[in-house]
Design an enzyme around this catalytic site. Structure first.
Site, short mmCIF file in Angstrom:
data_model
loop_
_atom_site.label_atom_id
_atom_site.label_comp_id
_atom_site.label_asym_id
_atom_site.label_seq_id
_atom_site.Cartn_x
_atom_site.Cartn_y
_atom_site.Cartn_z
N GLN A 28 45.55 52.91 49.50
CA GLN A 28 45.64 51.96 49.73
C GLN A 28 47.63 52.37 50.51
O GLN A 28 47.83 53.19 49.33
CB GLN A 28 46.92 51.96 48.28
CG GLN A 28 47.01 49.69 48.88
CD GLN A 28 47.47 50.35 47.09
OE1 GLN A 28 48.30 50.79 46.02
NE2 GLN A 28 47.18 48.84 46.61
N TYR A 63 57.45 46.35 45.44
CA TYR A 63 57.53 47.53 46.39
C TYR A 63 58.02 46.61 47.70
O TYR A 63 58.19 45.20 48.01
CB TYR A 63 56.19 48.40 46.83
CG TYR A 63 55.92 49.15 45.16
CD1 TYR A 63 56.51 50.27 45.03
CD2 TYR A 63 54.65 48.22 44.59
CE1 TYR A 63 56.18 50.66 43.75
CE2 TYR A 63 54.20 48.95 43.81
CZ TYR A 63 55.03 50.20 42.80
OH TYR A 63 54.47 51.42 42.08
N ARG A 98 46.82 44.13 50.14
CA ARG A 98 46.78 43.17 47.77
C ARG A 98 48.26 42.56 47.82
O ARG A 98 49.82 42.95 48.30
CB ARG A 98 46.86 44.71 46.99
CG ARG A 98 46.60 44.20 45.48
CD ARG A 98 46.73 44.96 44.54
NE ARG A 98 45.53 45.13 43.60
CZ ARG A 98 45.15 45.47 42.13
NH1 ARG A 98 46.13 46.26 41.76
NH2 ARG A 98 44.29 44.80 41.92
N ARG A 145 40.74 49.83 34.52
CA ARG A 145 41.39 50.83 33.90
C ARG A 145 40.38 50.58 32.83
O ARG A 145 39.24 52.09 32.06
CB ARG A 145 41.96 49.34 32.54
CG ARG A 145 43.20 50.11 33.01
CD ARG A 145 44.31 49.22 32.27
NE ARG A 145 44.19 47.72 32.28
CZ ARG A 145 44.57 46.61 31.59
NH1 ARG A 145 45.23 46.92 31.03
NH2 ARG A 145 44.73 45.58 32.51
N CYS A 179 36.78 50.55 27.31
CA CYS A 179 38.46 50.20 27.44
C CYS A 179 39.05 49.24 26.59
O CYS A 179 38.38 48.20 26.60
CB CYS A 179 38.91 50.23 28.60
SG CYS A 179 40.32 49.58 28.87
N CYS A 191 44.66 49.25 25.72
CA CYS A 191 46.10 49.74 24.62
C CYS A 191 46.81 50.41 26.04
O CYS A 191 48.79 50.75 25.81
CB CYS A 191 45.34 51.20 24.22
SG CYS A 191 44.92 52.39 25.21
#
Length: 376
Positions: free
Chosen positions: A99, A153, A200, A320, A343, A346
């Protein structure tokens, strides 16, 4: 299950399933941006775990101070990245993409560079920087390239309604799209028509006055028109609602928009899927079959399968849960869900990234001081 079937990206690249491991910062690169053995091991783990497409953490297209961030702004970084891609290909069936990212300056003093601060000369160099990085990615053996047009960004900031430039790069959506159009056009020319190029984007910025689905759908349609092969739909992660902390750089993942980018456990499952679903509808209505990727609190293969069966997305990004148990795809495919280290959302991994610490899962056990990553 559809989730585990082969998937062809525009007849250019065949994935062995519809699972993407999207970008997750590791903090395992050197401070100069070079690949380390530990970083290679981490991505090989994701690949061997069964993800069809692994997208690396962000890789900078420009030489600038940025901590443990991978880089593709110079040929000197190609050998290390080639080692990464070769090892992934040798040890798994996964495909891998970088990416690539351009970002603006930020300091602990509170200073944050904005798109309005850039000169036309600085803006004009950005498409070339992306194109050169994309071409280097091809030489490094990557299977695809993802352009980072999301979160806080540079590219996302130009696309945003928060872009208040008064020249040809700001104001109307048409003008805010100009730089993205130039980056996509230059990058496509650099990699060729037969190479997978995706991006993305934010489906919604979740900030007051920022982009919503209305703008994001139009952006996606224009990117598809320019020939992108896939659009990965994320959300939020903006500076505009970040919570300031004295003595620390502003963190775009601390406000509500940050929570929507990485939904914590108190948010519903599939909380952001509707964004991808609506963008997919907009693309189809405009006559494009561009692949759409969704993400955000998709904890099980059954839930991911439902998203696919409902036609809400074409690929499922699982971040995650795969960080927590890299063998999530393999165990899910083999019906061993009870063996998956699950997962708990958290976001301790996110806290580690924000503190410039190695990103691991807090649930990974330690034995004699050594972290024990879940086994296959």
């Amino acid at each position: 299950m559809k989730l585990f079937e082969n998937y062809s990206l525009k007849d250019k690249l065949t994935l062995n399933n519809r699972i993407m491991m999207p970008p997750v910062v590791t903090r395992l690169a050197t401070s100069e941006g070079h690949v380390t053995d530990a970083l290679v091991d981490r991505y090989v783990l994701y690949a061997k775990g069964g993800a069809g497409l692994v997208v690396t953490e962000a890789v900078s297209v420009k030489k600038q101070k940025s901590g443990q961030l991978l880089r593709l702004n110079d040929d000197e970084f190609i050998p290390g990245l080639k080692k990464l891609t070769q090892t992934v290909h040798d040890e798994s069936e996964a495909k891998i993409a970088p990416q690539i990212i351009h970002f603006l300056k930020i300091s602990r003093s509170g200073y944050r560079q904005k798109v309005e601060d850039l000169t036309l000369e600085e803006i004009k160099e950005i498409p070339t920087l992306f194109a050169q990085a994309a071409e280097r990615a091809c030489r490094a053996g990557f299977d695809a390239v993802e352009l980072h047009f999301a979160h806080s960004y540079t590219m996302s900031s130009f696309l945003s309604r928060h872009n208040h430039r008064t020249d040809e790069y700001g104001g109307s959506l048409k003008k805010r799209l100009r730089l993205a159009e130039e980056v996509v056009t230059a990058s496509r020319k650099a990699v060729g028509d037969n190479f997978v190029l995706g991006a993305r984007i934010n489906g919604d910025e979740f900030t007051l006055g920022g982009n919503s689905l209305e703008q994001s759908s139009a952006i996606a349609v224009r990117l598809a028109e320019l020939g992108l092969d896939y659009i990965s739909v994320s959300a939020g992660g903006k500076f505009e609602d970040a919570i300031p902390k004295e003595g620390e750089s502003l963190d775009p993942y601390t406000g509500y928009s940050g929570n929507r980018s990485m939904p914590p456990k108190w948010m519903p499952e599939k909380v952001n899927v509707y964004l991808a679903a609506n963008i997919k509808k907009a693309l189809m209505a405009a006559g494009y079959d561009t692949t759409v990727v969704t993400a955000g609190r998709i904890p099980t293969a059954q839930i991911a399968e439902g998203v696919l069966q409902n036609g809400e997305a074409d690929l499922i990004a699982i971040a995650r849960p795969i960080l927590c148990d890299p063998y999530w795809p393999k165990k899910s495919k083999e019906g061993r869900e009870d063996e998956i280290l699950k997962c708990i959302y958290c976001n301790k991994c996110r806290e580690a990234e924000g503190s410039f610490e190695e990103v691991t899962c807090i649930q990974w056990k330690k034995k004699d001081g050594i972290v024990q990553i879940p086994k296959s």
